[in-house]
Design a protein around this motif. Structure first.
Motif, PDB file in Angstrom:
ATOM      1  N   ARG A 112       2.616   1.720 -13.648  1.00 22.67           N
ATOM      2  CA  ARG A 112       2.114   0.382 -13.340  1.00 22.67           C
ATOM      3  C   ARG A 112       3.138  -0.334 -12.468  1.00 22.67           C
ATOM      4  N   ASP A 113       2.652  -1.074 -11.497  1.00 24.89           N
ATOM      5  CA  ASP A 113       3.520  -1.848 -10.613  1.00 24.89           C
ATOM      6  C   ASP A 113       3.019  -3.284 -10.542  1.00 24.89           C
ATOM      7  N   VAL A 114       3.928  -4.189 -10.251  1.00 23.01           N
ATOM      8  CA  VAL A 114       3.586  -5.575  -9.972  1.00 23.01           C
ATOM      9  C   VAL A 114       4.281  -5.946  -8.668  1.00 23.01           C
ATOM     10  N   PHE A 115       3.528  -6.447  -7.724  1.00 28.96           N
ATOM     11  CA  PHE A 115       4.070  -6.840  -6.430  1.00 28.96           C
ATOM     12  C   PHE A 115       3.733  -8.299  -6.171  1.00 28.96           C
ATOM     13  N   SER A 159       3.176   5.739  -3.427  1.00 32.02           N
ATOM     14  CA  SER A 159       4.332   6.504  -3.882  1.00 32.02           C
ATOM     15  C   SER A 159       4.600   6.359  -5.376  1.00 32.02           C
ATOM     16  N   HIS A 160       3.661   5.802  -6.127  1.00 29.05           N
ATOM     17  CA  HIS A 160       3.928   5.555  -7.556  1.00 29.05           C
ATOM     18  C   HIS A 160       4.241   6.845  -8.310  1.00 29.05           C
ATOM     19  N   GLN A 216      -7.046   5.442  -1.235  1.00 30.73           N
ATOM     20  CA  GLN A 216      -6.069   6.071  -2.125  1.00 30.73           C
ATOM     21  C   GLN A 216      -6.663   6.385  -3.495  1.00 30.73           C
ATOM     22  N   GLY A 217      -7.854   5.863  -3.771  1.00 29.44           N
ATOM     23  CA  GLY A 217      -8.467   6.067  -5.082  1.00 29.44           C
ATOM     24  C   GLY A 217      -7.861   5.199  -6.167  1.00 29.44           C
ATOM     25  N   SER A 258       0.825  -1.214   0.000  1.00 32.06           N
ATOM     26  CA  SER A 258       0.000   0.000   0.000  1.00 32.06           C
ATOM     27  C   SER A 258       0.856   1.258   0.000  1.00 32.06           C
ATOM     28  N   THR A 259       1.917   1.245   0.774  1.00 35.52           N
ATOM     29  CA  THR A 259       2.833   2.381   0.829  1.00 35.52           C
ATOM     30  C   THR A 259       3.511   2.605  -0.518  1.00 35.52           C
TER      31      THR A 259
END
Length: 92
Positions: free
Chosen positions: A20-23, A12-13, A61-62, A7-8
């Motif tokens: 786009r991120d992948v976790f 911060s993206h 966070q929307g 989430s953090t």
């Protein structure tokens, strides 16, 4: 805790300049050779609480409408219980 870290990072993206991120987050402790019913109940409760908190945070966070969750398992189990009211590793 792991989803809180995600989430953090999601928050911060913009600062990280990502579109786009992948976790990947792992949750161990599913190997129940004994007392499977009570152990699974506890694990599912923990999982549900973590996912509920994560969803709430993504909505705050929307970013929820742009979030995809994929949950997988690669752990095969026998359909019949063993002598310890658990299950063993499946074969084949």
């Amino acid at each position: 805790q792991k989803l809180k870290a995600v989430s953090t990072l999601v928050a911060s993206h913009g600062q990280r300049g990502t579109d786009r991120d992948v976790f990947f987050v792992g949750l161990s402790g599913w190997d129940h050779h004994a007392d499977m019913k009570s152990n699974l109940s506890s694990k599912f409760k923990d999982l549900n609480e973590a996912l509920s908190s994560f969803v709430d945070e993504m909505k705050a966070q929307g970013t929820w409408d742009a979030t995809t969750l994929v949950i997988t398992s690669d752990f095969g189990r026998t359909l019949t219980s063993n002598s310890g009211e658990g299950s063993d590793h499946a074969w084949g």
